[in-house]
Design an enzyme around this catalytic site. Structure first.
Site, mmCIF file in Angstrom:
data_model
loop_
_atom_site.group_PDB
_atom_site.id
_atom_site.type_symbol
_atom_site.label_atom_id
_atom_site.label_comp_id
_atom_site.label_asym_id
_atom_site.label_seq_id
_atom_site.Cartn_x
_atom_site.Cartn_y
_atom_site.Cartn_z
ATOM 1 N N GLU A 201 0.896 -1.260 -0.022
ATOM 2 C CA GLU A 201 -0.001 -0.023 -0.042
ATOM 3 C C GLU A 201 0.738 1.135 0.074
ATOM 4 O OE1 GLU A 201 -3.163 0.029 2.979
ATOM 5 O OE2 GLU A 201 -4.029 -2.031 2.150
ATOM 6 N N GLU A 321 -5.546 -8.372 -0.154
ATOM 7 C CA GLU A 321 -6.157 -8.119 1.085
ATOM 8 C C GLU A 321 -7.566 -7.596 0.914
ATOM 9 O OE1 GLU A 321 -4.582 -5.000 4.006
ATOM 10 O OE2 GLU A 321 -2.519 -5.761 3.397
HETATM 11 O O1 AHR Z 1 -5.232 -5.530 7.095
HETATM 12 C C1 AHR Z 1 -5.183 -4.490 7.918
HETATM 13 C C2 AHR Z 1 -4.413 -3.586 7.281
HETATM 14 O O2 AHR Z 1 -5.354 -2.844 6.070
HETATM 15 C C3 AHR Z 1 -3.176 -3.577 6.619
HETATM 16 O O3 AHR Z 1 -1.990 -3.681 7.354
HETATM 17 C C4 AHR Z 1 -2.880 -2.478 5.570
HETATM 18 O O4 AHR Z 1 -2.188 -3.138 4.459
HETATM 19 C C5 AHR Z 1 -4.420 -2.433 5.232
HETATM 20 O O5 AHR Z 1 -4.565 -1.074 4.941
#
Ligand code: AHR
Length: 519
Positions: A201, A321
């Protein structure tokens, strides 16, 4: 019969034609039609779309996967009950060590004798990182779980050399300072980890080491070169978009990053979390349409950028994610017991629609990781003495253990409901997979109150024998599980098909998996 005698002749004949619904003063249930032609294949389903994620965040690792002095753990500190639940979940690939955590993680802190490892301030989530769970502990865990490891390198505060040496330490068979160090730490053979993330990210201002797309692209390319020169067999995942804030050019981010990395990246990572902040069931259940839209847009960007590259050079999407996450969120989430989202039935249904979307895009989605695995926005939840399975565990386990082989193109015709941005949203959301003669059909009924009577028709084959039915449902869309009760779980039964027709009534607010054998 009493009721019938009270009816006029006219309404009696209506009952005969329309069935008991009219008699009870209700509307007949909506009807749908699903057609399957087994020659219409989208692509092979990559089993890695059923992955999870383990970050040094809250109690995911410490107190979840790993609890050194717990009577529930083995001699190495791994919680046995969690490992067992993760095995049954069918975790196909496990991403580690973050997430935001990875952007300031220096992997050399996490090797060598555990008692000598340095505790460090952890700035992403506001704790102290003990470093007692490091590279060896993670990779040994993946071996025990039987899952593919996926390591996300630090491209926030880390250096190119650090990323390169991590690959060398983990994968090299040559005699070097790094491999000697690995051997001193008790591991002779390299682990040969294939999947490596080029940071996390980096498009988000919340990230340690946040950069512009150009700066990230240039930096990541140099890391990628060194990593692939260390081990040409690795696959690299570039940090694509996670920031969809209004006014942010997330599509441009992906295009620029790929422009730099098109010769070296094998996947583009995308992230997306959704939530029912407006407490609107229909709206929430339609979030998978947004996921689908973002997949299609990104596929277009990939095709555009890759158009000048040799046809053999492919870039896929790693949706590494994704989940429902909106309650335990925001600035208060710092410290140990954080992101401990408790899930209900509607969340489980959204999870099933996301999985349908990944299967329906099997040609471009080749990795997906539900964030995360334990305690932190997770399907498995523990305290010091107990464990329970959250509602979202059940759809993921059903998909991971059954929806294999080839993704099928479906024709779904049926009722819809109005939506503020998508116009009309189908009540039925479906996917299907064919593995040899086993056909699996996944259907979410987004209708909150009514069943949808459905004719599932095979265009070129016939069913053979009974059909296994697995249903995730409950009386209340807000039903949750806890340490003491399991309100939402998979219930199994069987049904019959005739020749090429399977008639099934999908109950309101449910996810159903039908598993059939073809003649
Ligand atoms: O999964 C929780 C968080 O969400 C992670 O650390 C990040 O990559 C995302 O913003």
């Amino acid at each position: 019969m009493k009721n019938l005698t009270a009816l006029s002749r006219r309404s009696f004949s209506k009952v005969l034609i329309a069935g008991p619904w009219v008699l009870r003063g209700q509307q007949a249930p909506p009807r749908a039609h699903i057609k399957i032609d087994t020659e219409r294949v989208i692509d092979d389903i990559d089993p890695k779309i059923y992955g999870n994620f383990a970050e040094h965040l809250g109690r995911c690792i410490e107190g979840g996967i790993f609890a050194e002095n717990s009577p529930l753990s083995d001699a190495n500190g791994y919680r046995r009950d969690v490992l067992d639940a993760a095995k049954k979940l069918g975790v196909s690939i496990l991403r580690w060590p973050g997430g935001n955590f990875s952007s300031n993680y220096h992997w050399k802190d996490g090797i060598g004798p555990r008692d000598k490892r340095p505790p460090r301030l952890e700035m992403a989530w506001g704790t102290v990182e003990s470093n007692r769970f490091g590279t060896h502990e993670f990779l040994n865990y993946c071996e025990m779980l039987g899952t593919e490891p996926y390591i996300c390198a630090n491209l926030g505060t880390g250096t190119w050399e650090e990323a390169q040496q991590w690959v060398e330490y983990v994968n090299s068979s040559q005699d070097t300072a790094m491999t000697r160090l690995r051997k001193e730490n008790g591991r002779g053979d390299p682990w040969k980890v294939t999947y490596w993330g080029l940071g996390n990210e980096i498009d988000g201002p919340w990230q340690m080491g946040h950069r512009s797309a150009e700066d990230y692209g240039k930096f990541a390319l140099e890391a990628a070169k060194l990593m692939k020169w260390t081990d040409p067999n690795i696959k690299l995942i570039a940090a694509g978009s996670s920031n969809y804030t209004n006014g942010i050019d997330w599509i441009g981010w992906n295009r620029t990053v790929l422009d730099f990395l098109k010769t070296h990246a094998d996947y583009l990572s995308l992230h997306m979390y959704v939530g029912n902040t407006a407490n609107d069931f229909g709206d929430f259940l339609a979030d998978s349409l947004l996921l689908n839209e973002r997949i299609k847009i990104t596929e277009g960007v990939i095709n555009g950028v890759m158009s000048g590259q040799p046809r053999s050079r492919k870039v896929y999407i790693a949706w590494d994610e994704w989940n429902v996450w909106y309650r335990a969120r925001g600035n208060s989430q710092r410290g140990r017991n954080i992101l401990e989202e408790r899930y209900n039935l509607e969340d489980a249904l959204v999870v099933a629609t996301f999985l349908n979307t990944f299967v329906n895009n099997a040609h471009i989605i080749k990795i997906a990781n539900m964030a995360q695995l334990v305690n932190v926005i997770a399907p498995i939840f523990t305290d010091e003495k107990r464990m329970f399975l959250q509602t979202i565990y059940y759809p993921l386990a059903l998909f991971a253990n059954n929806t294999k082989g080839k993704a099928m193109e479906l024709l779904v015709k049926g009722p819809t409901y109005p939506h503020r941005t998508f116009g009309e949203v189908p009540h039925l959301d479906a996917s299907a997979a064919l593995d040899d003669r086993t056909l699996v059909i996944n259907v979410v009924n987004r209708h909150r109150d009514q069943p949808v009577e459905t004719d599932i028709e095979l265009e070129d084959k016939q069913f053979s024998g009974p059909v296994e039915v697995s249903e995730v449902n409950a009386g209340d869309i807000k039903a949750e599980n806890s340490f003491d009760s399991t309100a939402v779980k998979t219930v199994q039964r069987s049904t019959k098909a005739e020749k090429s027709l399977l008639r099934y009534s999908f109950p309101p607010h449910s996810y159903t998996m039908l598993k059939a054998t073809l003649a």
